[in-house]
Design a protein around this motif. Structure first.
Motif, mmCIF file in Angstrom:
data_model
loop_
_atom_site.group_PDB
_atom_site.id
_atom_site.type_symbol
_atom_site.label_atom_id
_atom_site.label_comp_id
_atom_site.label_asym_id
_atom_site.label_seq_id
_atom_site.Cartn_x
_atom_site.Cartn_y
_atom_site.Cartn_z
ATOM 1 N N TRP A 243 0.842 -1.192 0.000
ATOM 2 C CA TRP A 243 0.000 0.000 0.000
ATOM 3 C C TRP A 243 0.876 1.240 0.000
ATOM 4 O O TRP A 243 2.058 1.184 0.332
ATOM 5 N N SER A 244 0.248 2.351 -0.393
ATOM 6 C CA SER A 244 0.961 3.612 -0.487
ATOM 7 C C SER A 244 0.005 4.760 -0.189
ATOM 8 O O SER A 244 -1.165 4.700 -0.556
ATOM 9 N N TYR A 245 0.523 5.780 0.452
ATOM 10 C CA TYR A 245 -0.225 7.023 0.641
ATOM 11 C C TYR A 245 0.262 7.975 -0.446
ATOM 12 O O TYR A 245 1.303 8.604 -0.302
ATOM 13 N N GLU A 246 -0.478 8.017 -1.549
ATOM 14 C CA GLU A 246 -0.066 8.795 -2.714
ATOM 15 C C GLU A 246 -0.037 10.293 -2.422
ATOM 16 O O GLU A 246 0.773 11.024 -2.974
ATOM 17 N N ASP A 247 -0.936 10.745 -1.581
ATOM 18 C CA ASP A 247 -1.031 12.157 -1.219
ATOM 19 C C ASP A 247 -1.265 12.241 0.297
ATOM 20 O O ASP A 247 -2.352 12.583 0.744
ATOM 21 N N PRO A 248 -0.236 11.904 1.085
ATOM 22 C CA PRO A 248 -0.432 11.832 2.535
ATOM 23 C C PRO A 248 -0.684 13.204 3.157
ATOM 24 O O PRO A 248 -0.364 14.239 2.564
ATOM 25 N N PHE A 249 -1.254 13.171 4.348
ATOM 26 C CA PHE A 249 -1.454 14.410 5.094
ATOM 27 C C PHE A 249 -0.098 15.044 5.390
ATOM 28 O O PHE A 249 0.945 14.383 5.381
ATOM 29 N N ASP A 250 -0.117 16.343 5.683
ATOM 30 C CA ASP A 250 1.116 17.124 5.861
ATOM 31 C C ASP A 250 2.122 16.486 6.822
ATOM 32 O O ASP A 250 3.311 16.454 6.546
ATOM 33 N N ALA A 251 1.646 15.975 7.951
ATOM 34 C CA ALA A 251 2.552 15.422 8.963
ATOM 35 C C ALA A 251 3.225 14.128 8.504
ATOM 36 O O ALA A 251 4.197 13.687 9.109
ATOM 37 N N MET A 252 2.722 13.528 7.426
ATOM 38 C CA MET A 252 3.243 12.241 6.948
ATOM 39 C C MET A 252 3.890 12.346 5.574
ATOM 40 O O MET A 252 4.113 11.348 4.901
ATOM 41 N N VAL A 253 4.225 13.558 5.144
ATOM 42 C CA VAL A 253 4.758 13.765 3.801
ATOM 43 C C VAL A 253 6.019 12.933 3.539
ATOM 44 O O VAL A 253 6.313 12.598 2.385
ATOM 45 N N ALA A 254 6.738 12.523 4.555
ATOM 46 C CA ALA A 254 7.964 11.728 4.369
ATOM 47 C C ALA A 254 7.690 10.383 3.691
ATOM 48 O O ALA A 254 8.569 9.831 3.032
ATOM 49 N N ILE A 255 6.465 9.841 3.830
ATOM 50 C CA ILE A 255 6.180 8.536 3.221
ATOM 51 C C ILE A 255 5.566 8.658 1.824
ATOM 52 O O ILE A 255 5.261 7.642 1.197
ATOM 53 N N LYS A 256 5.421 9.880 1.331
ATOM 54 C CA LYS A 256 4.950 10.065 -0.047
ATOM 55 C C LYS A 256 5.934 9.378 -0.992
ATOM 56 O O LYS A 256 7.149 9.400 -0.769
ATOM 57 N N ASP A 257 5.429 8.763 -2.038
ATOM 58 C CA ASP A 257 6.252 8.051 -3.022
ATOM 59 C C ASP A 257 6.963 6.840 -2.442
ATOM 60 O O ASP A 257 8.016 6.424 -2.934
ATOM 61 N N HIS A 258 6.407 6.265 -1.374
ATOM 62 C CA HIS A 258 6.911 5.040 -0.762
ATOM 63 C C HIS A 258 5.778 4.007 -0.725
ATOM 64 O O HIS A 258 4.607 4.377 -0.674
ATOM 65 N N LEU A 259 6.144 2.728 -0.717
ATOM 66 C CA LEU A 259 5.188 1.646 -0.534
ATOM 67 C C LEU A 259 5.599 0.823 0.676
ATOM 68 O O LEU A 259 6.803 0.685 0.962
ATOM 69 N N ALA A 260 4.611 0.269 1.348
ATOM 70 C CA ALA A 260 4.836 -0.674 2.436
ATOM 71 C C ALA A 260 4.250 -2.014 2.014
ATOM 72 O O ALA A 260 3.257 -2.068 1.281
ATOM 73 N N PHE A 261 4.857 -3.098 2.459
ATOM 74 C CA PHE A 261 4.436 -4.447 2.074
ATOM 75 C C PHE A 261 3.903 -5.201 3.287
ATOM 76 O O PHE A 261 4.448 -5.080 4.386
ATOM 77 N N TYR A 262 2.868 -5.993 3.052
ATOM 78 C CA TYR A 262 2.337 -6.866 4.102
ATOM 79 C C TYR A 262 3.263 -8.059 4.284
ATOM 80 O O TYR A 262 3.543 -8.785 3.324
ATOM 81 N N HIS A 263 3.700 -8.298 5.516
ATOM 82 C CA HIS A 263 4.579 -9.436 5.815
ATOM 83 C C HIS A 263 3.950 -10.764 5.425
ATOM 84 O O HIS A 263 4.659 -11.680 5.011
#
Length: 128
Positions: free
Chosen positions: A96-116
């Motif tokens: 999953w990815s936050y394509e347009d994250p809220f301001d406080a989470m902008v560091a994870i923009k353009d990142h994906l996380a994977f389910y273990h």
């Protein structure tokens, strides 16, 4: 005013802390023999009492192995999440990815996380 609704969602605070920091390791994500991601620039997001989540920069992911899925969810702290499945009808919603994250989470923009539990391994190896 912490945790009040602000531009860009709820703000992390003492009752729901969220931190984002460099992973300080090489991260390798595999499904079968396919390396989906290999990163030395991954981030670790720690949110309240949830297990830590590794976010890998999109440019270090084999995006041709993934395709967008129809799944979406909303987090009041991070924003709207988009999901990705293995291309060609493989495992659904592996990342999953936050394509347009809220301001406080902008560091994870353009990142994906994977389910273990939807990939075979998410390996972390200390930097050389």
């Amino acid at each position: 005013m912490e945790n009040d609704i602000m531009h860009g969602g709820r703000q992390p605070g003492p009752d729901h802390p969220i931190t984002i920091e460099p992973a300080d390791a090489r991260v390798i994500v595999r499904i079968g023999a396919t390396v989906l991601a290999e990163s030395v620039n991954a981030l670790v997001l720690r949110e309240a009492t949830y297990p830590p989540v590794i976010y890998v920069p999109r440019e270090e992911i084999a995006m041709d192995e993934l395709e967008p899925s129809a799944t979406s969810t909303h987090c009041p702290f991070k924003g709207d999440a988009s999901y990705f499945s293995i291309a060609g009808g493989g495992t659904r919603d592996v990342a999953w990815s936050y394509e347009d994250p809220f301001d406080a989470m902008v560091a994870i923009k353009d990142h994906l996380a994977f389910y273990h539990d939807r990939v075979d391994t998410i390996e972390t190896v200390e930097h050389d």
